[in-house]
Design a protein around this motif. Structure first.
Motif, PDB file in Angstrom:
ATOM      1  N   LEU A   1       0.569   5.425   0.426  1.00  0.00           N
ATOM      2  CA  LEU A   1      -0.193   6.642   0.682  1.00  0.00           C
ATOM      3  C   LEU A   1       0.377   7.786  -0.148  1.00  0.00           C
ATOM      4  CD1 LEU A   1      -0.821   4.888   3.384  1.00  0.00           C
ATOM      5  CD2 LEU A   1      -1.549   7.102   4.270  1.00  0.00           C
TER       6      LEU A   1
ATOM      7  N   ALA B   1      -7.975   6.373   4.923  1.00  0.00           N
ATOM      8  CA  ALA B   1      -6.876   5.432   4.681  1.00  0.00           C
ATOM      9  C   ALA B   1      -6.664   4.563   5.915  1.00  0.00           C
ATOM     10  CB  ALA B   1      -5.603   6.195   4.328  1.00  0.00           C
TER      11      ALA B   1
ATOM     12  N   GLY C   1       0.828  -1.193   0.000  1.00  0.00           N
ATOM     13  CA  GLY C   1       0.000   0.000   0.000  1.00  0.00           C
ATOM     14  C   GLY C   1       0.868   1.250   0.000  1.00  0.00           C
TER      15      GLY C   1
ATOM     16  N   ILE D   1      -3.354   4.289  -1.951  1.00  0.00           N
ATOM     17  CA  ILE D   1      -4.362   4.447  -0.892  1.00  0.00           C
ATOM     18  C   ILE D   1      -4.734   5.922  -0.826  1.00  0.00           C
ATOM     19  CG2 ILE D   1      -4.908   4.112   1.545  1.00  0.00           C
ATOM     20  CD1 ILE D   1      -2.734   1.992   1.677  1.00  0.00           C
ATOM     21  N   TRP D   2      -5.884   6.262  -1.389  1.00  0.00           N
ATOM     22  CA  TRP D   2      -6.340   7.652  -1.463  1.00  0.00           C
ATOM     23  C   TRP D   2      -7.718   7.797  -0.831  1.00  0.00           C
ATOM     24  CZ3 TRP D   2      -3.856  11.925  -3.802  1.00  0.00           C
ATOM     25  CH2 TRP D   2      -2.620  11.642  -4.409  1.00  0.00           C
ATOM     26  N   GLY D   3      -7.932   7.138   0.304  1.00  0.00           N
ATOM     27  CA  GLY D   3      -9.222   7.226   0.971  1.00  0.00           C
ATOM     28  C   GLY D   3     -10.292   6.441   0.238  1.00  0.00           C
ATOM     29  N   SER D   4     -11.543   6.797   0.465  1.00  0.00           N
ATOM     30  CA  SER D   4     -12.667   6.086  -0.145  1.00  0.00           C
ATOM     31  C   SER D   4     -13.887   6.994  -0.168  1.00  0.00           C
ATOM     32  CB  SER D   4     -12.992   4.817   0.657  1.00  0.00           C
ATOM     33  OG  SER D   4     -14.210   4.248   0.238  1.00  0.00           O
TER      34      SER D   4
ATOM     35  N   ILE E   1      -9.143  12.055   3.502  1.00  0.00           N
ATOM     36  CA  ILE E   1      -8.297  11.114   2.757  1.00  0.00           C
ATOM     37  C   ILE E   1      -7.442  10.315   3.734  1.00  0.00           C
ATOM     38  CG2 ILE E   1      -6.429  10.874   1.074  1.00  0.00           C
ATOM     39  CD1 ILE E   1      -7.411  13.445  -0.238  1.00  0.00           C
ATOM     40  N   ALA E   2      -6.793  11.033   4.663  1.00  0.00           N
ATOM     41  CA  ALA E   2      -5.931  10.382   5.639  1.00  0.00           C
ATOM     42  C   ALA E   2      -6.733   9.521   6.613  1.00  0.00           C
ATOM     43  CB  ALA E   2      -5.129  11.436   6.397  1.00  0.00           C
TER      44      ALA E   2
ATOM     45  N   THR F   1       4.417   5.136   4.050  1.00  0.00           N
ATOM     46  CA  THR F   1       3.716   6.321   4.553  1.00  0.00           C
ATOM     47  C   THR F   1       4.579   7.570   4.362  1.00  0.00           C
ATOM     48  OG1 THR F   1       4.584   5.932   6.792  1.00  0.00           O
ATOM     49  CG2 THR F   1       2.447   4.966   6.261  1.00  0.00           C
TER      50      THR F   1
END
Length: 360
Positions: free
Chosen positions: A14, A59, A12, A33-36, A55-56, A76
């Protein structure tokens, strides 16, 4: 799931600017990994301040709730004031689940000591990936990965132009989906499919577009519900200044010399980015860059997606507004986050903006 079934390890990644070529060189698959747009923040509240961007927070939510359990590790980066503490939140929260590789980019990326710091950090990432992969990452594999990524960046830059030329075929939702897929697919496979799409678009006659065109700017604007409002109001995207999209593939890495230094120099050469230090910021170079992008792309205006609690974007806005006003470019600013479910206000603003642009 596909890559795990093939026996590959998945890492993953970020935001922003992680040297993902090292993941590919290790024989693993990087997964952005850009949030959802589909989850609600719950478990992450135990670790996050309320003013962290969604976003953070999302994640971390996906790491905690099991959505990302198939990852073999996570990188990260710490390029903003939210990602910096978030990296430690993730390290603590995921300590029993998966290894976390910390990445601190240099603030001053131009000086020799800044480059050396970046190289040391990249070597630390490389060592962490080697531990997960179980073997050494060789220089020739890094060089090969750079070529794969340069080819992909070239194809994406071409697609952005073709999507504008053929906006009757590639609407904002499709455009976003194509660019977003790059964060989740094997890069060679993705590039092959994108080059085929580009070839099909080239064969089409240029669009006879009766709507308006805009440039989009911000961190991310991938919500299909929001983008459908653009489509419904005949608003096409001519180009973008979005971190999740074109900012991520503007700059290639050199295919000559030491490949690790090529990755360092690539980061050094990234320009016109609100998240990165600019020693000439008093000249408002970035604001003028964005204003020129609107003019050169044939757009009539700009839509700024202002991520809630994104300090760099919020602090830059007065300077961006100054450049746009000086150039006579109409714009609107939409406050967004990934917990938005009601888009009525945004729909009204976009419809009104499209009406204004259509009569200019």
């Amino acid at each position: 799931t596909q890559y795990k079934q093939e026996g590959k390890k998945v890492i993953g990644v970020l935001p922003y600017y992680a040297p993902v070529e090292l993941v590919v060189a290790a024989g693993m698959v990087p997964m952005g990994i850009w949030g959802s747009n589909n989850k609600t923040i719950s478990m992450a509240k135990e670790y996050c301040a309320t003013f962290y961007c969604t976003i953070a927070q999302l994640a971390l939510e996906m790491l905690l709730d099991g959505t990302l359990d198939q990852l073999d590790g996570v990188i990260t980066p710490t390029i903003c004031d939210t990602l910096r503490p978030m990296s430690q939140n993730i390290r603590v929260a995921m300590s029993e689940k998966l290894p976390c590789i910390f990445l601190a980019h240099p603030q001053n990326r131009f000086a020799d000591w800044g480059k050396q710091f970046c190289l040391d950090q990249y070597n630390n990432v490389k060592a962490g990936l080697e531990k997960i992969a179980g073997h050494e990452i060789k220089s020739e594999d890094i060089a090969a990965a750079i070529k794969v990524y340069n080819k992909s960046r070239t194809a994406r830059r071409e697609f952005v132009k073709l999507a504008s030329d053929h906006c009757d075929v590639i609407d904002p939702i499709m455009r976003s989906a194509v660019l977003k897929a790059a964060w989740f697919m094997d890069k060679a496979e993705y590039t092959e499919k994108l080059e085929a799409l580009n070839a099909e678009l080239k064969a089409l006659p240029a669009a006879k577009w009766n709507g308006v065109k805009v440039v989009t700017s911000g961190i991310i604007c991938d919500n299909p519900t929001l983008l459908k409002i653009f489509k419904d109001n005949n608003v096409a995207i001519a180009a973008d200044d979005v971190a999740h999209e074109s900012r991520a593939f503007r700059t290639d890495a050199s295919e000559e010399g030491d490949p690790m230094m090529a990755l360092v120099d690539q980061f050094t050469n990234i320009d016109y980015d609100v998240l990165l230090y600019d020693p000439q910021s008093n000249q408002n170079r970035r604001g003028e860059f964005v204003a020129n992008m609107v003019k050169e792309s044939g757009a009539q205006g700009l839509v700024l997606f202002m991520q809630q609690f994104c300090d760099p974007e919020e602090m830059e806005f007065p300077y961006l507004k100054k450049a746009l006003d000086a150039a006579g470019i109409p714009f609107i600013k939409l406050g967004i986050d990934q917990q938005m479910r009601d888009f009525g206000q945004a729909a009204t603003a976009i419809q009104a903006f499209a009406d204004v642009l259509s009569v200019q």
